[in-house]
Scaffold this motif. Structure first.
Motif, mmCIF file in Angstrom:
data_model
loop_
_atom_site.group_PDB
_atom_site.id
_atom_site.type_symbol
_atom_site.label_atom_id
_atom_site.label_comp_id
_atom_site.label_asym_id
_atom_site.label_seq_id
_atom_site.Cartn_x
_atom_site.Cartn_y
_atom_site.Cartn_z
ATOM 1 N N ILE A 42 39.223 53.685 39.279
ATOM 2 C CA ILE A 42 39.745 52.347 39.402
ATOM 3 C C ILE A 42 40.848 52.257 40.272
ATOM 4 C CG2 ILE A 42 40.327 50.332 38.280
ATOM 5 C CD1 ILE A 42 39.255 51.240 35.578
ATOM 6 N N GLY A 43 40.699 51.773 41.403
ATOM 7 C CA GLY A 43 41.638 51.468 42.287
ATOM 8 C C GLY A 43 42.460 49.939 42.431
ATOM 9 N N PRO A 44 43.047 49.836 43.651
ATOM 10 C CA PRO A 44 43.882 48.466 43.481
ATOM 11 C C PRO A 44 42.937 47.412 43.379
ATOM 12 C CG PRO A 44 44.567 49.777 45.505
ATOM 13 C CD PRO A 44 43.217 50.606 44.727
ATOM 14 N N LYS A 45 41.797 46.957 43.943
ATOM 15 C CA LYS A 45 41.058 45.834 43.776
ATOM 16 C C LYS A 45 40.714 45.653 42.292
ATOM 17 C CE LYS A 45 38.934 44.583 47.984
ATOM 18 N NZ LYS A 45 37.804 44.245 48.743
ATOM 19 N N GLY A 46 40.121 46.775 41.755
ATOM 20 C CA GLY A 46 39.982 46.868 40.170
ATOM 21 C C GLY A 46 41.063 46.529 39.217
ATOM 22 N N ALA A 47 42.142 47.287 39.649
ATOM 23 C CA ALA A 47 43.269 47.044 38.658
ATOM 24 C C ALA A 47 43.681 45.537 38.834
ATOM 25 C CB ALA A 47 44.373 47.888 39.093
ATOM 26 N N GLY A 48 43.639 44.742 39.854
ATOM 27 C CA GLY A 48 43.939 43.671 40.135
ATOM 28 C C GLY A 48 43.108 42.566 39.487
ATOM 29 N N LYS A 49 41.799 42.961 39.314
ATOM 30 C CA LYS A 49 40.992 42.072 38.795
ATOM 31 C C LYS A 49 41.125 42.225 36.991
ATOM 32 C CE LYS A 49 36.982 42.027 42.123
ATOM 33 N NZ LYS A 49 35.738 42.510 42.566
ATOM 34 N N LEU A 50 41.212 43.556 36.635
ATOM 35 C CA LEU A 50 41.317 43.549 35.189
ATOM 36 C C LEU A 50 42.851 42.687 34.948
ATOM 37 C CD1 LEU A 50 40.653 47.193 34.827
ATOM 38 C CD2 LEU A 50 39.547 45.339 33.659
ATOM 39 N N LEU A 51 43.719 42.955 35.614
ATOM 40 C CA LEU A 51 44.947 42.396 35.312
ATOM 41 C C LEU A 51 45.020 40.792 35.369
ATOM 42 C CD1 LEU A 51 47.596 45.058 36.494
ATOM 43 C CD2 LEU A 51 47.028 44.345 34.197
ATOM 44 N N GLU A 52 43.963 40.143 36.312
ATOM 45 C CA GLU A 52 43.675 38.773 36.232
ATOM 46 C C GLU A 52 43.205 38.216 34.953
ATOM 47 O OE1 GLU A 52 41.279 35.668 39.049
ATOM 48 O OE2 GLU A 52 41.789 37.591 39.807
ATOM 49 N N ALA A 53 42.114 39.166 34.629
ATOM 50 C CA ALA A 53 41.735 38.863 33.339
ATOM 51 C C ALA A 53 42.268 39.024 32.002
ATOM 52 C CB ALA A 53 40.342 39.733 32.965
ATOM 53 N N TYR A 54 43.169 40.259 32.153
ATOM 54 C CA TYR A 54 43.963 40.586 30.835
ATOM 55 C C TYR A 54 45.338 41.013 31.451
ATOM 56 C CZ TYR A 54 39.090 41.107 29.344
ATOM 57 O OH TYR A 54 37.811 41.049 29.019
ATOM 58 N N ALA A 55 46.347 40.297 30.925
ATOM 59 C CA ALA A 55 47.788 40.436 31.340
ATOM 60 C C ALA A 55 48.331 41.850 31.526
ATOM 61 C CB ALA A 55 48.612 39.513 30.653
ATOM 62 N N THR A 56 47.988 42.724 30.771
ATOM 63 C CA THR A 56 48.640 43.968 30.521
ATOM 64 C C THR A 56 47.760 45.246 30.250
ATOM 65 O OG1 THR A 56 48.975 43.957 28.054
ATOM 66 C CG2 THR A 56 50.831 42.927 29.556
ATOM 67 N N VAL A 57 48.138 46.306 30.308
ATOM 68 C CA VAL A 57 47.393 47.550 30.105
ATOM 69 C C VAL A 57 46.917 47.493 28.370
ATOM 70 C CG1 VAL A 57 47.442 49.900 29.391
ATOM 71 C CG2 VAL A 57 48.007 49.292 31.710
ATOM 72 N N GLU A 58 47.832 46.944 27.530
ATOM 73 C CA GLU A 58 47.662 46.902 26.121
ATOM 74 C C GLU A 58 46.515 45.633 25.867
ATOM 75 O OE1 GLU A 58 51.451 48.743 27.123
ATOM 76 O OE2 GLU A 58 50.776 46.788 27.677
ATOM 77 N N ASP A 59 46.673 44.776 26.681
ATOM 78 C CA ASP A 59 45.728 43.524 26.415
ATOM 79 C C ASP A 59 44.304 44.189 26.996
ATOM 80 O OD1 ASP A 59 47.395 41.644 25.614
ATOM 81 O OD2 ASP A 59 47.706 40.944 27.333
ATOM 82 N N ILE A 60 44.289 44.953 27.880
ATOM 83 C CA ILE A 60 42.845 45.511 28.537
ATOM 84 C C ILE A 60 42.258 46.267 27.226
ATOM 85 C CG2 ILE A 60 41.912 47.190 30.037
ATOM 86 C CD1 ILE A 60 43.909 46.215 31.977
ATOM 87 N N TYR A 61 42.999 47.351 26.761
ATOM 88 C CA TYR A 61 42.653 48.165 25.590
ATOM 89 C C TYR A 61 42.122 47.364 24.238
ATOM 90 C CZ TYR A 61 42.736 52.037 28.637
ATOM 91 O OH TYR A 61 42.738 52.929 29.902
ATOM 92 N N ALA A 62 43.005 46.280 24.095
ATOM 93 C CA ALA A 62 42.680 45.494 22.707
ATOM 94 C C ALA A 62 41.351 44.836 23.086
ATOM 95 C CB ALA A 62 43.862 44.522 22.807
ATOM 96 N N ASN A 63 40.890 44.636 24.210
ATOM 97 C CA ASN A 63 39.753 43.711 24.508
ATOM 98 C C ASN A 63 38.747 44.553 25.253
ATOM 99 O OD1 ASN A 63 40.427 40.829 23.905
ATOM 100 N ND2 ASN A 63 42.187 41.423 25.043
ATOM 101 N N ILE A 64 38.960 45.978 24.916
ATOM 102 C CA ILE A 64 37.778 46.855 25.725
ATOM 103 C C ILE A 64 36.268 46.516 25.488
ATOM 104 C CG2 ILE A 64 37.710 48.640 23.832
ATOM 105 C CD1 ILE A 64 38.460 49.464 27.652
ATOM 106 N N GLY A 65 36.019 46.097 24.393
ATOM 107 C CA GLY A 65 34.566 45.716 24.030
ATOM 108 C C GLY A 65 33.971 44.606 24.931
ATOM 109 N N ASP A 66 34.960 43.858 25.514
ATOM 110 C CA ASP A 66 34.505 42.664 26.472
ATOM 111 C C ASP A 66 34.298 42.942 27.870
ATOM 112 O OD1 ASP A 66 34.779 41.095 24.130
ATOM 113 O OD2 ASP A 66 36.928 40.432 24.685
ATOM 114 N N ILE A 67 34.665 44.117 28.256
ATOM 115 C CA ILE A 67 34.615 44.745 29.539
ATOM 116 C C ILE A 67 33.348 45.323 29.693
ATOM 117 C CG2 ILE A 67 35.755 46.346 31.099
ATOM 118 C CD1 ILE A 67 38.278 45.894 29.625
ATOM 119 N N GLU A 68 32.842 45.154 31.055
ATOM 120 C CA GLU A 68 31.416 45.540 31.209
ATOM 121 C C GLU A 68 31.250 47.019 31.284
ATOM 122 O OE1 GLU A 68 30.165 47.383 34.302
ATOM 123 O OE2 GLU A 68 31.932 47.237 35.539
ATOM 124 N N PRO A 69 30.168 47.618 30.722
ATOM 125 C CA PRO A 69 30.044 48.930 30.268
ATOM 126 C C PRO A 69 30.287 50.131 31.212
ATOM 127 C CG PRO A 69 28.199 47.784 29.620
ATOM 128 C CD PRO A 69 28.937 46.927 30.632
#
Length: 180
Positions: free
Chosen positions: A84-111
């Motif tokens: 996961i590079g800069p673009k992917g990181a930006g998209k994830l953080l646009e949808a989920y504000a923090t690393v913690e939020d990303i992992y709290a919602n891991i089931g919602d992220i494409e496989p």
């Protein structure tokens, strides 16, 4: 204590009493930007505020540590999430504000992306700790951190002798801007 943490401490303690300019080329410091706090990168001659940080990284200044935790930062040995590079990181953080939020919602992220994140979860969390600045419990006085004019004839003469004109100009501009 790491100098980055001392700068974060100074910002936290003094931001309510003065405007702050952090002079550095280190992108870690961008996470300290907020109203009244800017970063001046003298190597690139760029003033970073919230809008400029967003333009450069595609995330809010407050998300820089999360961005580096996902995208990584080779210059600071922050591994990030493999694949996961800069673009992917930006998209994830646009949808989920923090690393913690990303992992709290891991089931919602494409496989495919979820697999990369799950494979590197521990690394992402360590990377977040490495890229985050700490505010220390050390009292500071404003006089300890205020920029002062260069009043050292020997230094100015040496800068002239070595033809470091840009440094002299930047010192003068920083002092002038600071006082405006």
């Amino acid at each position: 204590f790491p100098s980055h943490d001392m700068i974060a401490t100074a910002v936290a303690q003094l931001k309510s009493t003065m405007n702050i300019v952090i002079v550095t080329g280190d992108k870690d410091m961008l996470q300290l930007i907020e109203p009244g706090v800017q970063v001046l990168d003298t190597m690139k001659n760029v003033w970073y505020d919230e809008a400029e940080a967003m333009k450069k990284f595609g995330v809010k200044a407050s998300q820089i540590a999360d961005y580096l935790a996902i995208a990584g930062d080779a210059s600071d040995n922050i591994p990030g999430v493999d694949g996961i590079g800069p673009k992917g990181a930006g998209k994830l953080l646009e949808a989920y504000a923090t690393v913690e939020d990303i992992y709290a919602n891991i089931g919602d992220i494409e496989p495919k992306l979820r697999f990369k994140l799950m494979k590197s979860e521990e690394l992402a969390k360590v990377s977040k700790r490495l890229s985050s600045l700490m505010v220390l419990d050390i009292p500071l006085d404003a006089d300890d951190v205020l920029f002062q004019p260069v009043d050292n004839p020997e230094l100015l003469e040496l800068l002239d002798k070595l033809e470091f004109t840009n440094i002299k100009i930047k010192l003068g501009l920083m002092w002038q801007t600071y006082n405006d």
